[in-house]
Structures are given as C-alpha cells and as structure tokens.
Design a protein around this motif. Structure first.
Motif, mmCIF file in Angstrom:
data_model
loop_
_atom_site.group_PDB
_atom_site.id
_atom_site.type_symbol
_atom_site.label_atom_id
_atom_site.label_comp_id
_atom_site.label_asym_id
_atom_site.label_seq_id
_atom_site.Cartn_x
_atom_site.Cartn_y
_atom_site.Cartn_z
ATOM 1 N N HIS A 1 -23.220 52.579 23.130
ATOM 2 C CA HIS A 1 -22.727 51.728 24.186
ATOM 3 C C HIS A 1 -21.434 51.239 23.541
ATOM 4 N N GLY A 2 -20.432 50.882 24.348
ATOM 5 C CA GLY A 2 -19.209 50.166 23.975
ATOM 6 C C GLY A 2 -18.404 51.355 23.821
ATOM 7 N N SER A 3 -16.987 51.208 23.419
ATOM 8 C CA SER A 3 -15.993 51.926 23.152
ATOM 9 C C SER A 3 -15.916 52.686 21.847
ATOM 10 N N PRO A 4 -15.654 53.944 21.698
ATOM 11 C CA PRO A 4 -15.487 54.554 20.379
ATOM 12 C C PRO A 4 -14.297 53.899 19.507
ATOM 13 N N LEU A 5 -14.584 54.361 18.290
ATOM 14 C CA LEU A 5 -13.689 53.695 17.290
ATOM 15 C C LEU A 5 -12.187 54.399 17.618
ATOM 16 N N PRO A 6 -11.207 53.589 17.637
ATOM 17 C CA PRO A 6 -9.946 54.313 18.105
ATOM 18 C C PRO A 6 -9.436 55.252 16.872
ATOM 19 N N THR A 7 -8.640 56.649 17.357
ATOM 20 C CA THR A 7 -8.145 57.126 16.319
ATOM 21 C C THR A 7 -6.653 56.693 15.990
ATOM 22 N N PRO A 8 -6.286 57.015 14.966
ATOM 23 C CA PRO A 8 -4.854 56.813 14.338
ATOM 24 C C PRO A 8 -3.952 56.775 15.537
ATOM 25 N N GLU A 9 -4.072 57.813 16.125
ATOM 26 C CA GLU A 9 -2.868 58.303 17.283
ATOM 27 C C GLU A 9 -3.137 57.236 18.502
ATOM 28 N N LYS A 10 -4.114 56.391 18.569
ATOM 29 C CA LYS A 10 -4.458 55.587 19.756
ATOM 30 C C LYS A 10 -4.001 54.230 19.240
ATOM 31 N N ILE A 11 -3.661 53.997 18.243
ATOM 32 C CA ILE A 11 -2.632 52.580 17.730
ATOM 33 C C ILE A 11 -1.307 53.097 18.136
ATOM 34 N N ARG A 12 -0.877 52.831 19.321
ATOM 35 C CA ARG A 12 0.468 52.942 19.826
ATOM 36 C C ARG A 12 1.637 51.825 19.200
ATOM 37 N N ILE A 13 2.608 52.342 18.644
ATOM 38 C CA ILE A 13 3.420 51.542 17.884
ATOM 39 C C ILE A 13 4.844 51.425 18.611
ATOM 40 N N ASP A 14 5.634 50.702 18.944
ATOM 41 C CA ASP A 14 7.058 50.705 19.301
ATOM 42 C C ASP A 14 7.853 50.137 18.053
ATOM 43 N N VAL A 15 8.873 50.531 17.604
ATOM 44 C CA VAL A 15 9.574 49.942 16.447
ATOM 45 C C VAL A 15 11.096 49.910 17.062
ATOM 46 N N SER A 16 11.667 48.655 16.916
ATOM 47 C CA SER A 16 12.927 48.346 17.534
ATOM 48 C C SER A 16 13.736 47.692 16.043
ATOM 49 N N GLU A 17 14.954 47.830 16.212
ATOM 50 C CA GLU A 17 15.894 47.316 15.120
ATOM 51 C C GLU A 17 17.084 46.545 15.429
ATOM 52 N N ASN A 18 17.311 45.497 14.674
ATOM 53 C CA ASN A 18 18.649 44.836 14.876
ATOM 54 C C ASN A 18 19.502 44.944 13.367
ATOM 55 N N ASP A 19 20.476 44.352 13.161
ATOM 56 C CA ASP A 19 20.988 44.405 11.868
ATOM 57 C C ASP A 19 20.296 43.705 10.675
ATOM 58 N N ASP A 20 19.541 42.910 11.094
ATOM 59 C CA ASP A 20 18.724 42.043 9.905
ATOM 60 C C ASP A 20 17.310 42.666 9.770
ATOM 61 N N ALA A 21 16.576 42.955 10.950
ATOM 62 C CA ALA A 21 15.094 43.216 10.828
ATOM 63 C C ALA A 21 14.659 44.254 11.619
ATOM 64 N N TYR A 22 13.559 44.955 11.325
ATOM 65 C CA TYR A 22 12.502 45.870 12.365
ATOM 66 C C TYR A 22 11.658 44.830 13.159
ATOM 67 N N THR A 23 11.266 45.119 14.340
ATOM 68 C CA THR A 23 10.143 44.477 15.051
ATOM 69 C C THR A 23 9.334 45.690 15.373
ATOM 70 N N VAL A 24 8.017 45.445 14.996
ATOM 71 C CA VAL A 24 7.055 46.456 15.357
ATOM 72 C C VAL A 24 6.160 45.796 16.329
ATOM 73 N N THR A 25 5.735 46.522 17.388
ATOM 74 C CA THR A 25 4.566 46.171 18.218
ATOM 75 C C THR A 25 3.493 47.055 18.290
ATOM 76 N N ALA A 26 2.144 46.866 17.816
ATOM 77 C CA ALA A 26 1.332 47.627 17.993
ATOM 78 C C ALA A 26 -0.034 47.426 18.795
ATOM 79 N N GLU A 27 -0.505 48.335 19.516
ATOM 80 C CA GLU A 27 -1.445 48.062 20.468
ATOM 81 C C GLU A 27 -3.026 48.104 19.588
ATOM 82 N N VAL A 28 -3.727 47.183 19.445
ATOM 83 C CA VAL A 28 -4.877 46.963 18.691
ATOM 84 C C VAL A 28 -5.990 46.265 19.528
#
Length: 142
Positions: free
Chosen positions: A28-55
């Motif tokens: 029952h329920g959802s299977p454990l996500p695999t590493p490739e299912k943790i979707r990430i986006d990385v953006s950059e500005n002069d001072d920092a990176y911003t990472v968004t990850a789906e969990v």
C-alpha cells in the motif's frame, strides 16, 4: 535506422518492475523515491545559488541537507504506515526507507550563511557563494 534499440533494452524494460517489486515496493502507499526522482533545479546570481528540490510526502524533520565545500547532499527519509481493521482481523504494514542525492556546484558554499525551507513538498535552499580572499598573495621565502 534512427530507431535502433540498444542491446538488452527490451529485457531491461520487461524486468525493471518485476525484479524490484518483491523487495522494494510496499503493498500500500507509494514506493520509496529513487535519487533521480528527487528533481532539482539550480539557479545562480552573483552572490548565491538557489536550489529547489521536489520531495513530496516527506516531513520537514525527515529532510537532511549537508554541505561540504561545493558538494550538496539531500537526504529524505520516507515513513509509511497502513492499517486496516475488519472484525477480528487486523492488517498493518510499515515501510521505512531513505534516499539521498548529491551534486557538485562550481564554487564552495558558505555553509554558515546557507538556509533551507520547505513548502508543499518543495525544498528551497539558498546557498551563498563563499567569498574568495582578496586575490593572489605573494609569500616571502625565508
């Protein structure tokens, strides 16, 4: 000739779910996500990176972020418990697991100034770039 299949791809597709179905997926329920299912986006500005990850479905206390120089590691612990009761028969199933994903950024991160927050299954990391020293320094040989 553009649609040539790779050797073994037919068998990989056929047995992919079969082989893992008995040892990994809960009934029952959802299977454990695999590493490739943790979707990430990385953006950059002069001072920092911003990472968004789906969990999705992971509580914030079960998300762990580690920063080591320029390597960021995300770990999510998944806990599921299903329970059904009918008359005298009771069915109960528990499933625990963890998945992690690491990635490397081009420059070191200032871990002391980094921050993380989660909202509706989306983890947002703000990772300030470590300030480099004032350039080259000449050493005097004694």
């Amino acid at each position: 000739m553009g649609s040539l299949m790779t050797r073994n791809s037919l068998f990989d597709e056929l047995f992919r779910d079969f082989a893992t179905g008995f040892s990994v997926r809960p009934l029952h329920g959802s299977p454990l996500p695999t590493p490739e299912k943790i979707r990430i986006d990385v953006s950059e500005n002069d001072d920092a990176y911003t990472v968004t990850a789906e969990v999705p479905g992971v509580a914030k206390e079960d998300i762990h972020v580690t920063i080591d120089a320029n390597i960021v590691t995300l770990q999510a612990e998944v806990k599921q418990h299903d329970s059904q009761q009918k008359d005298n028969a009771v069915h109960s199933e528990r499933y625990y697991g963890a998945v992690s994903r690491s990635f490397q950024l081009p420059v070191d991160i200032d871990a002391d100034a980094a921050s993380a927050k989660t909202d509706n299954g989306v983890l947002t990391l703000t990772l300030p770039k470590k300030k480099l020293s004032g350039g080259a320094r000449k050493l005097t040989v004694g």
